[in-house]
Write a protein that holds these residues in place. Structure first.
Motif, PDB file in Angstrom:
ATOM      1  N   LEU A  19      -3.653  46.511 -35.869  1.00  0.00           N
ATOM      2  CA  LEU A  19      -4.294  45.137 -36.067  1.00  0.00           C
ATOM      3  C   LEU A  19      -5.742  45.289 -36.448  1.00  0.00           C
ATOM      4  O   LEU A  19      -6.353  45.953 -35.606  1.00  0.00           O
ATOM      5  N   PRO A  20      -6.413  44.361 -37.151  1.00  0.00           N
ATOM      6  CA  PRO A  20      -7.770  44.392 -37.343  1.00  0.00           C
ATOM      7  C   PRO A  20      -8.373  43.864 -35.944  1.00  0.00           C
ATOM      8  O   PRO A  20      -7.800  43.133 -35.431  1.00  0.00           O
ATOM      9  N   LEU A  21      -9.404  44.420 -35.830  1.00  0.00           N
ATOM     10  CA  LEU A  21     -10.290  44.196 -34.561  1.00  0.00           C
ATOM     11  C   LEU A  21     -10.909  42.914 -34.884  1.00  0.00           C
ATOM     12  O   LEU A  21     -12.203  42.903 -35.393  1.00  0.00           O
ATOM     13  N   GLU A  22     -10.510  41.771 -34.490  1.00  0.00           N
ATOM     14  CA  GLU A  22     -10.867  40.593 -35.011  1.00  0.00           C
ATOM     15  C   GLU A  22     -11.236  39.600 -33.565  1.00  0.00           C
ATOM     16  O   GLU A  22     -10.354  39.594 -32.762  1.00  0.00           O
ATOM     17  N   ASP A  23     -12.090  38.651 -33.755  1.00  0.00           N
ATOM     18  CA  ASP A  23     -12.560  37.889 -32.665  1.00  0.00           C
ATOM     19  C   ASP A  23     -11.204  37.184 -32.227  1.00  0.00           C
ATOM     20  O   ASP A  23     -10.341  36.679 -33.123  1.00  0.00           O
ATOM     21  N   HIS A  24     -11.182  36.470 -31.058  1.00  0.00           N
ATOM     22  CA  HIS A  24     -10.172  35.615 -30.763  1.00  0.00           C
ATOM     23  C   HIS A  24      -8.742  36.242 -30.739  1.00  0.00           C
ATOM     24  O   HIS A  24      -7.789  35.665 -31.355  1.00  0.00           O
ATOM     25  N   THR A  25      -8.511  37.388 -30.243  1.00  0.00           N
ATOM     26  CA  THR A  25      -7.340  38.190 -30.397  1.00  0.00           C
ATOM     27  C   THR A  25      -7.075  38.900 -28.935  1.00  0.00           C
ATOM     28  O   THR A  25      -7.825  39.314 -28.057  1.00  0.00           O
ATOM     29  N   THR A  26      -5.849  38.457 -28.268  1.00  0.00           N
ATOM     30  CA  THR A  26      -5.582  38.784 -26.842  1.00  0.00           C
ATOM     31  C   THR A  26      -4.356  39.337 -26.796  1.00  0.00           C
ATOM     32  O   THR A  26      -3.404  38.761 -27.587  1.00  0.00           O
ATOM     33  N   ALA A  27      -4.223  40.600 -26.271  1.00  0.00           N
ATOM     34  CA  ALA A  27      -3.044  41.239 -26.074  1.00  0.00           C
ATOM     35  C   ALA A  27      -2.645  41.496 -24.839  1.00  0.00           C
ATOM     36  O   ALA A  27      -3.394  41.829 -23.892  1.00  0.00           O
ATOM     37  N   VAL A  28      -1.233  41.307 -24.618  1.00  0.00           N
ATOM     38  CA  VAL A  28      -0.736  41.136 -23.292  1.00  0.00           C
ATOM     39  C   VAL A  28       0.397  42.361 -23.110  1.00  0.00           C
ATOM     40  O   VAL A  28       1.454  42.182 -23.621  1.00  0.00           O
ATOM     41  N   VAL A  29       0.333  43.277 -22.447  1.00  0.00           N
ATOM     42  CA  VAL A  29       1.043  44.474 -22.404  1.00  0.00           C
ATOM     43  C   VAL A  29       1.449  44.724 -20.712  1.00  0.00           C
ATOM     44  O   VAL A  29       0.456  44.345 -19.858  1.00  0.00           O
ATOM     45  N   VAL A  78      -5.878  43.064 -23.183  1.00  0.00           N
ATOM     46  CA  VAL A  78      -7.103  43.466 -24.129  1.00  0.00           C
ATOM     47  C   VAL A  78      -7.480  42.239 -25.018  1.00  0.00           C
ATOM     48  O   VAL A  78      -6.453  41.698 -25.690  1.00  0.00           O
ATOM     49  N   ALA A  79      -8.693  41.826 -24.731  1.00  0.00           N
ATOM     50  CA  ALA A  79      -9.035  40.621 -25.515  1.00  0.00           C
ATOM     51  C   ALA A  79     -10.381  41.173 -26.419  1.00  0.00           C
ATOM     52  O   ALA A  79     -11.198  41.646 -25.990  1.00  0.00           O
ATOM     53  N   VAL A  80     -10.312  40.513 -27.744  1.00  0.00           N
ATOM     54  CA  VAL A  80     -11.461  40.718 -28.575  1.00  0.00           C
ATOM     55  C   VAL A  80     -12.097  39.243 -28.614  1.00  0.00           C
ATOM     56  O   VAL A  80     -11.370  38.290 -28.970  1.00  0.00           O
ATOM     57  N   LEU A  81     -13.338  39.018 -28.101  1.00  0.00           N
ATOM     58  CA  LEU A  81     -14.006  37.953 -28.100  1.00  0.00           C
ATOM     59  C   LEU A  81     -15.196  37.709 -28.776  1.00  0.00           C
ATOM     60  O   LEU A  81     -15.683  38.753 -29.088  1.00  0.00           O
ATOM     61  N   PRO A  82     -15.680  36.612 -29.230  1.00  0.00           N
ATOM     62  CA  PRO A  82     -17.326  36.612 -29.287  1.00  0.00           C
ATOM     63  C   PRO A  82     -18.106  37.071 -28.433  1.00  0.00           C
ATOM     64  O   PRO A  82     -17.536  37.100 -27.099  1.00  0.00           O
ATOM     65  N   ARG A  83     -19.072  37.546 -28.609  1.00  0.00           N
ATOM     66  CA  ARG A  83     -20.053  38.265 -27.788  1.00  0.00           C
ATOM     67  C   ARG A  83     -20.432  37.149 -26.519  1.00  0.00           C
ATOM     68  O   ARG A  83     -21.037  36.112 -26.843  1.00  0.00           O
ATOM     69  N   GLN A  84     -20.265  37.737 -25.221  1.00  0.00           N
ATOM     70  CA  GLN A  84     -20.374  36.648 -24.112  1.00  0.00           C
ATOM     71  C   GLN A  84     -21.724  37.380 -23.453  1.00  0.00           C
ATOM     72  O   GLN A  84     -22.491  36.716 -22.633  1.00  0.00           O
ATOM     73  N   ALA A  85     -21.773  38.775 -23.405  1.00  0.00           N
ATOM     74  CA  ALA A  85     -22.685  39.327 -22.500  1.00  0.00           C
ATOM     75  C   ALA A  85     -24.096  39.175 -22.913  1.00  0.00           C
ATOM     76  O   ALA A  85     -24.536  38.869 -23.945  1.00  0.00           O
ATOM     77  N   PRO A  86     -24.801  39.090 -21.671  1.00  0.00           N
ATOM     78  CA  PRO A  86     -26.331  38.578 -22.026  1.00  0.00           C
ATOM     79  C   PRO A  86     -27.276  39.855 -22.467  1.00  0.00           C
ATOM     80  O   PRO A  86     -28.140  39.904 -22.734  1.00  0.00           O
ATOM     81  N   ASP A  87     -26.674  41.140 -22.421  1.00  0.00           N
ATOM     82  CA  ASP A  87     -27.232  42.466 -22.744  1.00  0.00           C
ATOM     83  C   ASP A  87     -26.264  43.288 -23.324  1.00  0.00           C
ATOM     84  O   ASP A  87     -25.167  42.955 -23.826  1.00  0.00           O
ATOM     85  N   ASP A  88     -26.628  44.606 -23.973  1.00  0.00           N
ATOM     86  CA  ASP A  88     -25.847  45.625 -24.519  1.00  0.00           C
ATOM     87  C   ASP A  88     -25.106  46.535 -23.764  1.00  0.00           C
ATOM     88  O   ASP A  88     -24.247  47.301 -23.983  1.00  0.00           O
ATOM     89  N   ALA A  89     -25.006  46.014 -22.384  1.00  0.00           N
ATOM     90  CA  ALA A  89     -24.431  47.095 -21.405  1.00  0.00           C
ATOM     91  C   ALA A  89     -22.965  47.152 -21.311  1.00  0.00           C
ATOM     92  O   ALA A  89     -22.294  45.980 -21.644  1.00  0.00           O
TER      93      ALA A  89
END
Lengths: 234, 234
Positions: free
Chosen positions: A143-153, A214-225
């Motif tokens: 699947l494309p790596l797109e925002d707002h995708t959540t996978a549950v395994v 595994v979730a692909v989300l809009p950037r939330q972190a305050p830094d690049d760490a």
């Protein structure tokens, strides 16, 4: 954007250790692979099996072997070691930064849920565990790596939670509900599903339960760490 | 009690990827090993080196090889592959549930800080990186797995933060300060140290920075679940 991986994992009630194994490894050309294996039965024996399969898979993924080949090799290894007598459910989820995809490699009859803004999808093509038959092969979905995708395994302890009371966990409905609540961060997904399962099992899990989100989300972190956190109660 | 492992990791400013590699693997007889490797220089080349060393070490640890032997083997492998021409700093921290110890295996000149209620200790016996000399061996320290123990392991980007302004990070003082503040959870230790380093580097790290914190704490979790969380900004 931001990738989040969350895992919650408990052993069957009154067993010393979970028979499930989860391992993670960095992909040498960028990204991450997570391997979740449910060994046949529970306890020590199951752990030895799941550990063997997971180790083989992560060690190959870490060398840059493609996911499908790593799953086949893990199968061949288990099949050879145990002469086709033991089985394990194997799932690999990879965040591949080269192809910019989420890659799911399933050797398990359990579906994977993929949640996107337009709804919940099940990756449920027929798939068999590794270890039993000579030419077992995985089912692969990209699947494309797109925002707002959540996978549950998950392993089957989640699906069978509540079975002691004759009421197995209606997982799809639970995933739909969490989606409609707009649950974002991966950890909350894992924690909520685990809490519901434990409640159904009256806090005494009938089987090992592992949940990988595994979730692909809009950037939330305050830094690049990049950050990792493990919590292990003893 | 509860074991927490926290990692925060950034690459050198304006490089595509960190030259440090962190990998983690379950110990087959119980517990967890975390391997942190800093490859010589930075960028792609450093990453290839640190990846090779970390992969070799985790793959052996996952098979049950003891930590000292895994470090020696990782050294021998790098030394053979690159004919003694490249070096890497290697640290392994293991939570060993069989011996009930915290095990530190150092191939790095940088000290490890161990914080306990009675104060801050440095594991600082002379130790050399892997890769350069034929018979390099690690320095091993074993501590009892006791509540209220926090270990801080890091790569040299942390120690050299601020060096552009001629003011390298007084790390020991920072660790003493966090200890006196009574900082408990592992993640806060890692985040605070990273934030201070980034401030000293004016948010443009002079070198790859990785911080690994392992804490042994009184039980905090509401259930028996093991939890893992990864956050990876893209």
């Amino acid at each position: 954007m931001e990738i989040q991986v969350a895992v919650a994992k408990v052993g069957k009630y009154a067993t010393r250790e979970s028979g499930d194994t989860l391992e993670m490894i960095e992909r040498p050309r960028g990204g991450l692979s997570v391997v979740l294996v449910d060994g046949q039965q529970s306890g020590r024996g199951a752990k030895a099996i799941s550990n063997l399969v997971a180790r083989k898979a992560v060690s190959l993924l870490g060398e840059g072997v493609r996911d499908g080949a790593a799953a086949r090799a893990a199968h061949d290894y288990l099949f050879t070691q145990h002469e086709g007598k033991v089985q394990a459910c194997l799932n690999i989820v990879s965040i591949d930064l080269v192809s910019k995809t989420l890659l799911f490699t399933r050797n398990s009859p359990l579906p994977i849920f993929v949640v996107r803004p337009d709804g919940v999808q099940e990756l449920a093509a027929p798939s068999t565990p590794v270890g039993l038959y000579r030419h077992t092969r995985p089912v692969i979905t990209e699947l494309p790596l797109e925002d707002h995708t959540t996978a549950v395994v998950y392993t089957d302890g989640l699906a069978s939670a509540g079975i002691r009371r004759g009421q197995p966990f209606p997982l799809r409905a639970a995933v739909e509900r969490l989606h409609s609540e707009g649950l974002a961060v991966a950890q909350k997904w894992a924690d909520r599903l685990l809490a519901e399962a434990l409640e159904r099992d009256e806090q005494r899990p009938v089987d090992d339960i592992s949940i990988l989100v595994v979730a692909v989300l809009p950037r939330q972190a305050p830094d690049d760490a990049r950050r990792l956190l493990v919590r292990m109660p003893l």
